[in-house]
Design a protein around this motif. Structure first.
Motif, PDB file in Angstrom:
ATOM      1  N   LYS A 100       0.820  -1.222   0.000  1.00  0.00           N
ATOM      2  CA  LYS A 100       0.000   0.000   0.000  1.00  0.00           C
ATOM      3  C   LYS A 100       0.850   1.267   0.000  1.00  0.00           C
ATOM      4  O   LYS A 100       0.430   2.314   0.503  1.00  0.00           O
ATOM      5  CB  LYS A 100      -0.972  -0.010   1.189  1.00  0.00           C
ATOM      6  CG  LYS A 100      -1.905  -1.215   1.186  1.00  0.00           C
ATOM      7  CD  LYS A 100      -2.839  -1.232   2.370  1.00  0.00           C
ATOM      8  CE  LYS A 100      -3.709  -2.489   2.354  1.00  0.00           C
ATOM      9  NZ  LYS A 100      -4.618  -2.550   3.521  1.00  0.00           N
ATOM     10  N   THR A 101       2.042   1.173  -0.525  1.00  0.00           N
ATOM     11  CA  THR A 101       2.972   2.296  -0.653  1.00  0.00           C
ATOM     12  C   THR A 101       3.739   2.131  -1.959  1.00  0.00           C
ATOM     13  O   THR A 101       3.693   1.068  -2.585  1.00  0.00           O
ATOM     14  CB  THR A 101       3.999   2.323   0.499  1.00  0.00           C
ATOM     15  OG1 THR A 101       4.861   1.169   0.382  1.00  0.00           O
ATOM     16  CG2 THR A 101       3.329   2.326   1.864  1.00  0.00           C
ATOM     17  N   PRO A 102       4.508   3.136  -2.380  1.00  0.00           N
ATOM     18  CA  PRO A 102       5.460   2.911  -3.460  1.00  0.00           C
ATOM     19  C   PRO A 102       6.513   1.883  -3.038  1.00  0.00           C
ATOM     20  O   PRO A 102       7.011   1.919  -1.910  1.00  0.00           O
ATOM     21  CB  PRO A 102       6.090   4.292  -3.679  1.00  0.00           C
ATOM     22  CG  PRO A 102       5.130   5.260  -3.074  1.00  0.00           C
ATOM     23  CD  PRO A 102       4.497   4.542  -1.925  1.00  0.00           C
ATOM     24  N   CYS A 103       6.830   0.957  -3.929  1.00  0.00           N
ATOM     25  CA  CYS A 103       7.873  -0.045  -3.700  1.00  0.00           C
ATOM     26  C   CYS A 103       8.893   0.049  -4.833  1.00  0.00           C
ATOM     27  O   CYS A 103       8.512   0.101  -6.007  1.00  0.00           O
ATOM     28  CB  CYS A 103       7.284  -1.464  -3.670  1.00  0.00           C
ATOM     29  SG  CYS A 103       6.087  -1.753  -2.354  1.00  0.00           S
ATOM     30  N   PHE A 104      10.160   0.050  -4.473  1.00  0.00           N
ATOM     31  CA  PHE A 104      11.234   0.190  -5.452  1.00  0.00           C
ATOM     32  C   PHE A 104      11.967  -1.133  -5.555  1.00  0.00           C
ATOM     33  O   PHE A 104      12.577  -1.600  -4.585  1.00  0.00           O
ATOM     34  CB  PHE A 104      12.159   1.334  -5.048  1.00  0.00           C
ATOM     35  CG  PHE A 104      11.472   2.668  -5.079  1.00  0.00           C
ATOM     36  CD1 PHE A 104      11.526   3.458  -6.218  1.00  0.00           C
ATOM     37  CD2 PHE A 104      10.722   3.112  -3.997  1.00  0.00           C
ATOM     38  CE1 PHE A 104      10.860   4.676  -6.269  1.00  0.00           C
ATOM     39  CE2 PHE A 104      10.051   4.320  -4.036  1.00  0.00           C
ATOM     40  CZ  PHE A 104      10.117   5.111  -5.176  1.00  0.00           C
ATOM     41  N   VAL A 105      11.875  -1.755  -6.728  1.00  0.00           N
ATOM     42  CA  VAL A 105      12.465  -3.068  -6.971  1.00  0.00           C
ATOM     43  C   VAL A 105      13.823  -2.860  -7.638  1.00  0.00           C
ATOM     44  O   VAL A 105      13.912  -2.281  -8.727  1.00  0.00           O
ATOM     45  CB  VAL A 105      11.554  -3.920  -7.879  1.00  0.00           C
ATOM     46  CG1 VAL A 105      12.165  -5.303  -8.093  1.00  0.00           C
ATOM     47  CG2 VAL A 105      10.151  -4.024  -7.286  1.00  0.00           C
ATOM     48  N   LEU A 106      14.880  -3.338  -6.983  1.00  0.00           N
ATOM     49  CA  LEU A 106      16.225  -3.178  -7.529  1.00  0.00           C
ATOM     50  C   LEU A 106      16.462  -4.238  -8.599  1.00  0.00           C
ATOM     51  O   LEU A 106      16.337  -5.439  -8.350  1.00  0.00           O
ATOM     52  CB  LEU A 106      17.263  -3.305  -6.413  1.00  0.00           C
ATOM     53  CG  LEU A 106      17.196  -2.246  -5.312  1.00  0.00           C
ATOM     54  CD1 LEU A 106      18.338  -2.439  -4.321  1.00  0.00           C
ATOM     55  CD2 LEU A 106      17.233  -0.843  -5.899  1.00  0.00           C
ATOM     56  N   THR A 107      16.807  -3.801  -9.786  1.00  0.00           N
ATOM     57  CA  THR A 107      17.010  -4.701 -10.909  1.00  0.00           C
ATOM     58  C   THR A 107      17.968  -4.057 -11.898  1.00  0.00           C
ATOM     59  O   THR A 107      18.028  -2.823 -12.001  1.00  0.00           O
ATOM     60  CB  THR A 107      15.676  -5.025 -11.617  1.00  0.00           C
ATOM     61  OG1 THR A 107      15.936  -5.762 -12.819  1.00  0.00           O
ATOM     62  CG2 THR A 107      14.918  -3.756 -11.982  1.00  0.00           C
ATOM     63  N   HIS A 108      18.717  -4.885 -12.626  1.00  0.00           N
ATOM     64  CA  HIS A 108      19.563  -4.366 -13.707  1.00  0.00           C
ATOM     65  C   HIS A 108      18.757  -4.169 -14.991  1.00  0.00           C
ATOM     66  O   HIS A 108      19.328  -3.782 -16.020  1.00  0.00           O
ATOM     67  CB  HIS A 108      20.730  -5.314 -13.958  1.00  0.00           C
ATOM     68  CG  HIS A 108      21.683  -5.407 -12.812  1.00  0.00           C
ATOM     69  ND1 HIS A 108      22.337  -4.302 -12.294  1.00  0.00           N
ATOM     70  CD2 HIS A 108      22.104  -6.463 -12.076  1.00  0.00           C
ATOM     71  CE1 HIS A 108      23.106  -4.670 -11.287  1.00  0.00           C
ATOM     72  NE2 HIS A 108      22.981  -5.978 -11.134  1.00  0.00           N
ATOM     73  N   HIS A 109      17.468  -4.426 -14.921  1.00  0.00           N
ATOM     74  CA  HIS A 109      16.610  -4.313 -16.104  1.00  0.00           C
ATOM     75  C   HIS A 109      15.388  -3.456 -15.765  1.00  0.00           C
ATOM     76  O   HIS A 109      14.301  -3.976 -15.511  1.00  0.00           O
ATOM     77  CB  HIS A 109      16.179  -5.703 -16.581  1.00  0.00           C
ATOM     78  CG  HIS A 109      17.328  -6.589 -16.949  1.00  0.00           C
ATOM     79  ND1 HIS A 109      17.938  -6.559 -18.185  1.00  0.00           N
ATOM     80  CD2 HIS A 109      18.009  -7.511 -16.209  1.00  0.00           C
ATOM     81  CE1 HIS A 109      18.927  -7.441 -18.205  1.00  0.00           C
ATOM     82  NE2 HIS A 109      18.989  -8.023 -17.025  1.00  0.00           N
ATOM     83  N   PRO A 110      15.553  -2.125 -15.737  1.00  0.00           N
ATOM     84  CA  PRO A 110      14.418  -1.245 -15.436  1.00  0.00           C
ATOM     85  C   PRO A 110      13.271  -1.456 -16.421  1.00  0.00           C
ATOM     86  O   PRO A 110      13.472  -1.871 -17.574  1.00  0.00           O
ATOM     87  CB  PRO A 110      15.014   0.156 -15.573  1.00  0.00           C
ATOM     88  CG  PRO A 110      16.484  -0.036 -15.369  1.00  0.00           C
ATOM     89  CD  PRO A 110      16.799  -1.371 -15.964  1.00  0.00           C
ATOM     90  N   ARG A 111      12.059  -1.186 -15.960  1.00  0.00           N
ATOM     91  CA  ARG A 111      10.864  -1.322 -16.801  1.00  0.00           C
ATOM     92  C   ARG A 111       9.823  -0.323 -16.304  1.00  0.00           C
ATOM     93  O   ARG A 111      10.019   0.353 -15.296  1.00  0.00           O
ATOM     94  CB  ARG A 111      10.327  -2.752 -16.732  1.00  0.00           C
ATOM     95  CG  ARG A 111       9.948  -3.161 -15.331  1.00  0.00           C
ATOM     96  CD  ARG A 111       9.543  -4.629 -15.218  1.00  0.00           C
ATOM     97  NE  ARG A 111       8.348  -4.942 -15.982  1.00  0.00           N
ATOM     98  CZ  ARG A 111       7.720  -6.116 -15.915  1.00  0.00           C
ATOM     99  NH1 ARG A 111       8.188  -7.078 -15.130  1.00  0.00           N
ATOM    100  NH2 ARG A 111       6.643  -6.340 -16.626  1.00  0.00           N
ATOM    101  N   GLU A 112       8.707  -0.254 -16.995  1.00  0.00           N
ATOM    102  CA  GLU A 112       7.640   0.657 -16.610  1.00  0.00           C
ATOM    103  C   GLU A 112       7.052   0.244 -15.259  1.00  0.00           C
ATOM    104  O   GLU A 112       6.977  -0.946 -14.939  1.00  0.00           O
ATOM    105  CB  GLU A 112       6.537   0.673 -17.665  1.00  0.00           C
ATOM    106  CG  GLU A 112       6.947   1.319 -18.975  1.00  0.00           C
ATOM    107  CD  GLU A 112       7.342   2.769 -18.787  1.00  0.00           C
ATOM    108  OE1 GLU A 112       6.548   3.527 -18.167  1.00  0.00           O
ATOM    109  OE2 GLU A 112       8.431   3.159 -19.247  1.00  0.00           O
ATOM    110  N   PRO A 113       6.619   1.206 -14.453  1.00  0.00           N
ATOM    111  CA  PRO A 113       6.047   0.870 -13.147  1.00  0.00           C
ATOM    112  C   PRO A 113       4.700   0.171 -13.274  1.00  0.00           C
ATOM    113  O   PRO A 113       4.040   0.222 -14.312  1.00  0.00           O
ATOM    114  CB  PRO A 113       5.916   2.229 -12.455  1.00  0.00           C
ATOM    115  CG  PRO A 113       5.873   3.217 -13.556  1.00  0.00           C
ATOM    116  CD  PRO A 113       6.700   2.662 -14.669  1.00  0.00           C
TER     117      PRO A 113
END
Length: 212
Positions: A100-113
């Protein structure tokens, strides 16, 4: 002042906090025993469930208190590796993720939220721990940032001195293998004050607060 927090991180007696692998069928590998004392109830507050208010549930409830954003590793979001496949995957939690908040997923492959009706959003970023924390802190709008795991990611934030508070739940099981939380963190305890409480269930809750 907003803090970077690790909440409800389950650790075995021999220091493992996750299994060796993640698959669609086994999202925590062979580390199910870590969660044998935890049913998920009460993480949003003990007032939200019709169940006894035990010491364990009261401490588990810190998971959602004052949190404005989360940072998580890619394997917490899903088992895929490499470039993201077009498979429609939206995380382990279906259409109602608990964050229920913004979550930031660490990845070497950024993509659309991805955005969900209950206020959860996933943002896929390629960033260092410090960069991710700065972005999540801005999105948290004055709330704390939860460093959500898995343990390899938590270890990076600890190594960089970015964790202000940590709640570990020491589970009375030995795994013998998996992802070891403490690798490369010798002497970490000197940077924190640590309180421990063992409950009637056999769980030991450790509360780590950064000194100074």
């Amino acid at each position: 002042m907003a803090k970077a927090c690790v909440n409800n991180l389950f650790v075995s007696l021999d220091g493992f906090a996750a299994g060796e692998f993640v698959t669609f069928d086994q999202p925590i590998g062979e580390a199910q025993a870590l969660f044998s004392y935890f049913d998920g109830r009460g993480i949003e507050g003990v007032d939200k469930v019709d169940a006894p208010v035990t010491a364990d549930r009261a401490l588990f409830a810190m998971w959602g208190q004052g949190i404005g954003a989360e940072i998580m590793g890619r394997k917490k979001f899903g088992p895929q590796t490499g470039p993201w496949p077009d498979d429609g995957w939206r995380g382990w939690w279906g259409e109602e993720p608990p964050f229920k908040t913004p979550c930031f997923v660490l990845t070497h492959h950024p993509r659309e939220p991805m955005e969900f009706d209950n206020g959860t959003s996933f943002h896929f970023i390629d960033a260092s721990p410090a960069e991710a924390l700065a972005e999540a802190t801005s999105a948290a709008d004055g709330g704390n940032v939860r460093i959500g795991g898995g343990p390899s990611m938590v270890r990076q934030f600890l190594a960089d001195g970015l964790v202000d508070f940590m709640h570990l739940v020491i589970v009375p099981v030995t795994l013998g293998r998996g992802v070891w939380l403490w690798e490369g963190l010798e002497g970490l305890e000197k940077d924190f004050t640590i309180e421990s409480l063992t409950t009637a269930s056999g769980l030991t809750h450790q509360l780590w607060n950064r000194r100074g």
